[in-house]
Scaffold this active site. Structure first.
Site, short mmCIF file in Angstrom:
data_model
loop_
_atom_site.label_atom_id
_atom_site.label_comp_id
_atom_site.label_asym_id
_atom_site.label_seq_id
_atom_site.Cartn_x
_atom_site.Cartn_y
_atom_site.Cartn_z
N CYS B 118 21.50 -14.01 -0.95
CA CYS B 118 22.78 -13.82 0.46
C CYS B 118 22.02 -13.96 1.81
CB CYS B 118 22.60 -11.98 -0.38
SG CYS B 118 24.38 -11.60 1.24
N CYS B 121 23.08 -11.12 3.75
CA CYS B 121 22.68 -9.72 4.07
C CYS B 121 22.00 -9.71 2.85
CB CYS B 121 23.50 -8.68 3.72
SG CYS B 121 25.18 -9.10 2.98
N SER B 122 22.35 -8.70 2.27
CA SER B 122 20.97 -8.71 0.47
C SER B 122 21.58 -8.68 -0.27
CB SER B 122 20.42 -7.67 0.97
OG SER B 122 20.87 -6.65 0.82
N CYS B 123 23.18 -8.91 -1.10
CA CYS B 123 24.35 -8.49 -1.87
C CYS B 123 23.31 -9.28 -3.43
CB CYS B 123 26.07 -9.64 -1.89
SG CYS B 123 26.86 -8.85 -0.55
#
Lengths: 94, 216
Positions: B118, B121-123
């Site tokens: 991602c 962000c940090s999906c």
């Protein structure tokens, strides 16, 4: 919801740099890829981020790019690709 | 943190002072999260018990659940077909709740190797696998995976031939991704439980491949 693009269409990611919460990665702006799948429709996160809870529903596309189209000096394999998800407001016909 | 005091009072100063969690500065986002939680409880939107249950549920999601799902897909073609269609519905059919955020599976083949990132962000498919590893959230992993995926793979000990397509999936939107690795050779006699042991978290992100029990 009627989608503007179909699977297999060539699309160009808008070369735009609006401020604020934006869900189109920089490295894809202005790049051309192909619609690989239509992945449903979702409320526009660029409105949701500002508390607009009845944000527009937009079709979501999975767009596949050749790595060599994203990076002129790409050093990996010739067939390598990246797939990025875009809401319809970020895509133009190519 | 500071630890200033008179050094003449005779206890053991060779020990390293271990900070408590409150000793680090409370960040803006921690303050906001605490305040939001307290307000929603005060307003009766949910109770403290609801919040605790939800945190406990998220903490109960682990890569072991993902491994169980993959082992089932390797041994049950109907389940695999369902998994490729819709991960959340497929896992629910075997009693695993993978949450409301849609997860899609991408299947490794001899021609195509998938890996997940991602960049924004940090999906991550937290609803099935729990929280992502710290490196998954690092700027280095997020920026380099789309720029030089094979360099990242090699740092994880994974080398693929040039004629294999490395396909990176950037989860920028409402979908989360899970890699369905190839079943290793030499596993024909193994049952589902033993197969699941071959599938690690990193295989499900696509930076690694399941161990081949034959060692070849």
């Amino acid at each position: 919801m009627s989608e503007r693009f179909s699977v297999g269409d060539r699309v160009r990611v808008r070369r735009a740099y609006p401020p604020g919460h934006v869900r189109a990665p920089y490295f894809t702006r202005g790049k051309v890829g192909e619609v690989q799948a239509i992945a449903g429709s979702y409320r526009n996160p660029e409105q949701l981020a500002y508390g607009i809870t009845d944000a527009d529903r937009l079709p979501l596309y999975r767009v596949i790019f050749r790595q060599s189209d994203l990076w002129a000096d790409y050093q990996g394999g010739p067939k390598d690709t990246t797939v990025v998800d875009f809401y319809e407001n970020w895509l133009d016909p190519a | 943190m500071t630890h200033d005091h008179d050094h003449s009072h005779g206890h053991d100063h060779d020990q390293t002072f271990q900070p408590d969690i409150e000793d680090s500065p409370f960040t803006h986002h921690q303050v906001m999260a605490e305040a939001l939680g307290e307000l929603l409880i005060e307003k009766g939107v949910f109770t403290a018990d609801d919040l605790r249950r939800q945190i406990e549920h998220l903490d109960s999601r682990t890569p072991a659940l993902g491994a169980e799902v993959i082992a089932r897909a390797w041994t049950d073609p109907d389940f695999k077909a369902k998994l490729m269609e819709n991960v959340n519905e497929a896992t629910a059919s075997i009693g695993i709740d993978s949450g409301d955020i849609p997860i899609r599976a991408v299947e490794n083949t001899p021609e195509t190797h998938h890996m997940i990132v991602c960049t924004l962000c940090s999906c991550y498919p937290r609803g099935l696998l729990g929280p992502p590893p710290d490196w998954y959230k690092s700027r280095a992993y997020r920026s380099r995976t789309v720029r030089e995926p094979r360099a990242i793979l090699s740092e994880f000990g994974t080398t693929l031939p040039d004629d294999v397509e490395v396909r990176v999936h950037d989860s920028t939107a409402d979908l989360r991704y899970l890699v369905l690795p190839m079943r290793p050779r030499g596993t024909d006699g193994m049952d589902e439980a033993d197969l699941a042991k071959l599938v690690t978290r990193d295989c499900l992100i696509g930076v690694s491949l399941p161990d081949n029990p034959g060692g070849v």
